[in-house]
Design a protein around this motif. Structure first.
Motif, PDB file in Angstrom:
ATOM      1  N   THR A 250       0.796  -1.221   0.000  1.00 24.37           N
ATOM      2  CA  THR A 250       0.000   0.000   0.000  1.00 24.37           C
ATOM      3  C   THR A 250       0.836   1.281   0.000  1.00 24.37           C
ATOM      4  OG1 THR A 250      -1.759  -1.213   1.120  1.00 24.37           O
ATOM      5  CG2 THR A 250      -1.900   1.192   1.146  1.00 24.37           C
ATOM      6  N   PRO A 251       1.898   1.407   0.820  1.00 24.26           N
ATOM      7  CA  PRO A 251       2.705   2.629   0.733  1.00 24.26           C
ATOM      8  C   PRO A 251       3.332   2.821  -0.644  1.00 24.26           C
ATOM      9  CG  PRO A 251       3.237   1.394   2.730  1.00 24.26           C
ATOM     10  CD  PRO A 251       2.396   0.500   1.884  1.00 24.26           C
ATOM     11  N   VAL A 252       3.689   1.714  -1.295  1.00 21.41           N
ATOM     12  CA  VAL A 252       4.249   1.811  -2.643  1.00 21.41           C
ATOM     13  C   VAL A 252       3.191   2.317  -3.613  1.00 21.41           C
ATOM     14  CG1 VAL A 252       5.248   0.499  -4.559  1.00 21.41           C
ATOM     15  CG2 VAL A 252       5.964   0.023  -2.223  1.00 21.41           C
ATOM     16  N   SER A 253       1.946   1.874  -3.432  1.00 24.86           N
ATOM     17  CA  SER A 253       0.859   2.353  -4.289  1.00 24.86           C
ATOM     18  C   SER A 253       0.726   3.863  -4.179  1.00 24.86           C
ATOM     19  CB  SER A 253      -0.458   1.680  -3.903  1.00 24.86           C
ATOM     20  OG  SER A 253      -0.382   0.281  -4.035  1.00 24.86           O
ATOM     21  N   GLY A 254       0.796   4.375  -2.931  1.00 23.12           N
ATOM     22  CA  GLY A 254       0.730   5.816  -2.752  1.00 23.12           C
ATOM     23  C   GLY A 254       1.896   6.524  -3.412  1.00 23.12           C
ATOM     24  N   MET A 311      -9.919   1.700  -6.421  1.00 25.86           N
ATOM     25  CA  MET A 311     -10.654   2.945  -6.669  1.00 25.86           C
ATOM     26  C   MET A 311      -9.694   4.122  -6.793  1.00 25.86           C
ATOM     27  SD  MET A 311     -11.740   5.913  -4.940  1.00 25.86           S
ATOM     28  CE  MET A 311     -12.066   5.601  -3.214  1.00 25.86           C
ATOM     29  N   LEU A 312      -8.712   4.194  -5.889  1.00 25.94           N
ATOM     30  CA  LEU A 312      -7.733   5.269  -5.966  1.00 25.94           C
ATOM     31  C   LEU A 312      -6.854   5.143  -7.211  1.00 25.94           C
ATOM     32  CD1 LEU A 312      -6.671   5.509  -2.203  1.00 25.94           C
ATOM     33  CD2 LEU A 312      -7.980   7.200  -3.508  1.00 25.94           C
ATOM     34  N   GLY A 313      -6.677   3.902  -7.701  1.00 29.19           N
ATOM     35  CA  GLY A 313      -5.939   3.709  -8.942  1.00 29.19           C
ATOM     36  C   GLY A 313      -6.665   4.329 -10.128  1.00 29.19           C
ATOM     37  N   TYR A 314      -7.972   4.057 -10.248  1.00 25.06           N
ATOM     38  CA  TYR A 314      -8.755   4.672 -11.324  1.00 25.06           C
ATOM     39  C   TYR A 314      -8.894   6.172 -11.107  1.00 25.06           C
ATOM     40  CZ  TYR A 314      -9.987   0.198 -13.428  1.00 25.06           C
ATOM     41  OH  TYR A 314      -9.934  -1.012 -14.077  1.00 25.06           O
TER      42      TYR A 314
END
Length: 498
Positions: A250-254, A311-314
């Motif tokens: 998750t931190p990497v996603s951010g 959702m945050l990705g889209y």
């Protein structure tokens, strides 16, 4: 026989990058010297290195617009702003990563020194892109950052979704890199140089001539747009984004939702505005169409997502569309052009609100919950401060005043209206209204539903501090947005890029 004059590099211009490189060396040395139980100290080493790199920008005379390494590295206001954005994003990313990497969220744990080194390498690559004065420097910077992020995406090596997302990201990234370098090769073939300013100088006579634009230039422009479009996750080059965001830690996603996007837009500004500015009539329409398709697709598809990371990705795709609106507003006729400055300000704003949103998801995972919408149920009753922070980030991403996200959208809309792109400005407003559905849904679930699932007590002081700083920054920098926009605008005013 011609005499080649050796020019001594101005090492003082690359102090921020040198400090970051030294920090990477120290982190890797710490991995060898320190026992595993003391590796947490390397988090503070990384934070100190990023802070020193950020502060070292004060030692450079940015008004002079200097360059070194034969013009390949530029110390101008554009590179200063990129340094500020990625430096702050790096500090915030390390803060929200600490508890996750050191905790039990991933089976088998994650090696902290390697994680920090890859993160810092990616930041260093982005700083090089921001300071690039040559196509080769842009390519090297982008690839340095991309390779590190590929590895970070698959860092949760015991989880198949992480490996799947990393593999998809890597394969499509390699394909896009080939297209990008092919476009650079065509540009070199058509102009005889890879220096950005020289490319622009050699294109101006071609544009003003009667022969029209060569087909090779148009092919180079198309290839560059496709290659860079992948780096920023613009539609239809977005296929990797949802799976990579969902599978990565998750931190990497951010982090990957912000810093690689900064690198991509920095490269687009350097290539399209600085080098291919004389061809703007050929690429403005393409960028405008990409902006519309990207913001519509990202926001509409995000509505159906119940996995918050997905959702945050889209949502990130949708915000790429908003930022492209600022680039599409490039006029190239006066120092009052607000296109590039609106793009830079949006990237600054996005770092706070999007890393913050992923930070709250990380905070929940540290307490034994998941990443779906149901895991946010009743969060306000369990932790009012965490719910308040997430509310601030959601409302800012939506564009509610006086938060930072409102001014980010306001400035790109203003830039679009200034050049007559009313339809694109209206599209930003409409898509922002559409996005209210999935952003406010998270807020409603936190405040109007009963808590579900087990909740474990977990102390995450660094993560909590980072969330507080981002929430406060989202409000304060929104109220103080004018000085930031003026700083972003200085590149155009000082060097006449517009």
């Amino acid at each position: 026989m011609p005499v080649v004059e050796l020019v001594r590099p101005e090492w003082g211009l690359i102090v921020p990058e040198l400090i970051l490189l030294g920090t990477i060396v120290v982190v890797l040395a710490g991995d060898l010297i320190l026992p595993r139980r003391q590796h947490s100290a390397l988090t503070w080493v990384a934070l100190a290195g990023l802070a020193l790199s950020l502060l070292s920008n004060l030692t450079i005379d940015w008004d002079a617009g200097q360059s070194t390494f034969n013009g390949m590295f530029k110390a101008d206001y554009f590179s200063l702003f990129i340094n500020i954005v990625v430096g702050l994003a790096g500090i915030l990313s390390v803060m929200i990563s600490s508890s996750y990497v050191e905790g039990a969220e991933e089976p088998g744990g994650l090696p902290l020194p390697e994680y920090l080194a890859l993160l810092l390498f990616s930041i260093l690559g982005t700083m090089l892109v921001g300071a690039a004065g040559d196509l080769l420097m842009i390519f090297l910077g982008i690839e340095m950052g991309s390779l590190a992020v590929y590895a970070l995406t698959g860092f949760a090596r015991r989880r198949t979704t992480s490996l799947e997302g990393a593999l998809k990201y890597f394969l499509l990234g390699a394909f896009a890199t080939a297209i990008l370098i092919y476009g650079m090769a065509w540009t070199y073939g058509a102009t005889g140089t890879t220096a950005l300013d020289e490319i622009a100088a050699r294109l101006r006579p071609v544009i003003t001539g009667e022969g029209g634009i060569e087909a090779s230039l148009l092919l180079a422009l198309l290839l560059l747009a496709i290659g860079l479009g992948f780096k920023i996750a613009a539609v239809p080059f977005h296929m990797w984004t949802p799976d990579a965001y969902q599978g990565a830690p998750t931190p990497v996603s951010g982090y990957m939702s912000v810093v690689p996007k900064v690198a991509g837009f920095a490269a687009m500004a350097r290539v399209l505005v600085q080098a291919l500015g004389p061809l703007s009539d050929s690429w403005l329409t393409l960028i405008a169409i990409l902006a519309l398709a990207t913001m519509v697709y990202g926001n509409v598809v995000a509505i159906a997502q119940r996995d918050v990371k997905r959702m945050l990705g889209y949502s990130s795709i949708g915000h790429t569309g908003y930022i492209l609106v600022g680039l599409a507003a490039y006029s190239g006729m006066s120092a009052d052009d607000r296109s590039v400055s609106s793009v830079l300000f949006y990237l600054f704003s996005y770092a706070f609100m999007n890393i913050g949103a992923f930070g709250v998801v990380t905070w929940l995972q540290a307490r034994g919950l998941g990443v779906t919408l149901d895991d946010f149920r009743g969060l306000a009753a369990r932790s009012p401060l965490a719910a308040l922070a997430m509310t601030v980030f959601m409302l800012s991403l939506m564009g509610l005043p006086p938060l930072l996200g409102f001014y980010a959208k306001y400035y790109v809309i203003l830039a679009a209206v200034q050049v007559g792109l009313i339809w694109l400005a209206v599209a930003v407003v409409v898509m922002s209204a559409v996005s209210a559905f999935f952003y406010l849904r998270v807020v409603a679930v936190m405040y109007f539903n009963e808590p579900v699932g087990d909740w474990k007590t977990q102390r995450t002081p660094l993560l909590g501090t980072g969330l507080a700083l981002m929430a406060i920054g989202t409000l304060v920098f929104g109220l103080l947005s004018s000085p930031l926009l003026d700083l972003a605008q200085k590149w155009v005013q000082a060097f006449g890029v517009a």
